[in-house]
Write a protein that holds these residues in place. Structure first.
Motif: not given
Length: 250
Positions: A127-134
Motif C-alpha cells: 500500500l503506497l500513499l502519495t504525500s509530499s515534501v509538504s
C-alpha cells in the motif's frame, strides 16, 4: 508474474506516470479519476474509471468492481489529491480548506479502508500513499495542503504498524516540486497570493533544493515501482522523499 495494481487519481500527472510505469513492467493496472476527459484519454492498456475519491458510493463501485473482476489486488496506490488554496490562513475560505482535506485525506481513508481488508485477507501486498515534501516541512501560505499531506504521513505510519503483522507493507512517497502543468498552476497561485512574479516563485522552489531543479513524474513513478518490488521487502512505515533534497521552504 503480472501483478494487480490499483491507483487513484491515475488518469493524469503522477498517477498516470505510475500507471504507465507498472504497465511497462507487465502488470495489470486499474485507475480511477474524477476527470472524465482525462479518463477518456488513458491508454486502453489501463482500465480507467471515472470516480471521485470523496464519493463513498462511487469508490465502493470502483473498488468493488476490481475486487470482483480481479479477485483482489497486489499493489494499491492512494494517489488522488489537490493542491488547495494559497494565501495567509486568515484569508482562506473554510469551504476551500474542507475540500482540500477531503480529497487528500477522505479519499485516502476510503482507498486504504478497502485496501486494508483485501490485503490483510491475502496475507500480502503493498500500500503506497502519495504525500509530499509538504508533509515533511511547514510551507507557508499552503496550510490546507500541508495539513493534509502531514496527515497522509501519519496515516502511513499508523497503517504500517496495523498491517505489518499481516505481511502488508505501507509507505508514503513525498515528491518535491514536480515539473508540469500542475506545478505551473501552483506557482501562479502562490505568486498571486504573495504578490510576487511567477519567475521569482519558480526560482524560490529550485533554489530551495540541493539539486537546483524540479523532479519529474517519471522519477516519482520509479520510486513507486521500487517500493512495490522485492528489493524493498524490508521497507515499511517510511516517508520517502523524491525532491532533490529540500534545504529550505521559503
Amino acid at each position: 508474474m503480472s501483478r494487480r495494481v490499483v491507483i487513484t487519481g491515475g488518469a493524469s500527472g503522477l498517477g498516470l506516470a505510475m500507471a504507465e510505469a507498472f504497465v511497462a513492467m507487465g502488470d495489470q493496472v486499474a485507475v480511477c479519476d474524477a476527470d472524465p476527459a482525462a479518463v477518456a484519454s488513458v491508454s486502453p492498456a489501463i482500465l480507467a474509471v471515472v470516480a471521485d475519491v470523496t464519493d463513498e458510493v462511487a469508490m465502493s463501485d470502483f473498488l468493488g468492481r476490481i475486487e470482483a473482476d480481479w479477485d483482489g489486488a497486489d499493489i494499491v496506490i492512494s494517489n488522488a489529491g489537490i493542491g488547495g488554496p494559497a494565501g495567509p490562513i486568515e484569508d482562506l475560505d473554510f469551504a476551500d480548506w474542507q475540500r482540500c482535506l477531503s480529497v487528500n485525506l477522505d479519499g485516502a481513508f476510503l482507498t486504504c479502508r478497502w485496501a486494508a481488508r483485501v490485503l490483510k485477507a491475502q496475507g500480502a501486498g503493498v500500500l503506497l500513499l502519495t504525500s509530499s515534501v509538504s508533509g515533511l516541512f511547514g510551507f507557508p501560505w499552503r496550510t490546507p495542503y500541508v495539513a493534509a499531506k502531514w496527515g497522509i504521513v501519519g496515516l502511513t505510519k499508523a497503517l504500517a504498524s496495523e498491517l505489518g503483522p499481516y505481511g502488508v507493507r505501507v509507505n508514503a512517497i513525498c515528491p518535491g516540486a514536480v515539473e508540469g502543468p500542475r506545478m505551473d498552476r501552483v506557482i501562479a497561485m502562490e505568486a498571486q497570493a504573495q504578490s510576487r512574479s511567477e519567475a521569482d516563485v519558480r526560482k524560490g522552489f529550485t533554489d530551495g533544493v540541493a539539486l537546483r531543479r524540479f523532479v519529474t513524474a517519471d522519477e516519482v513513478a520509479a520510486m513507486a515501482v521500487f517500493l512495490a518490488s522485492p528489493g524493498a521487502a524490508s521497507i515499511s512505515g517510511q516517508a520517502m522523499a523524491v525532491d532533490g533534497h529540500t534545504e529550505r521552504t521559503t
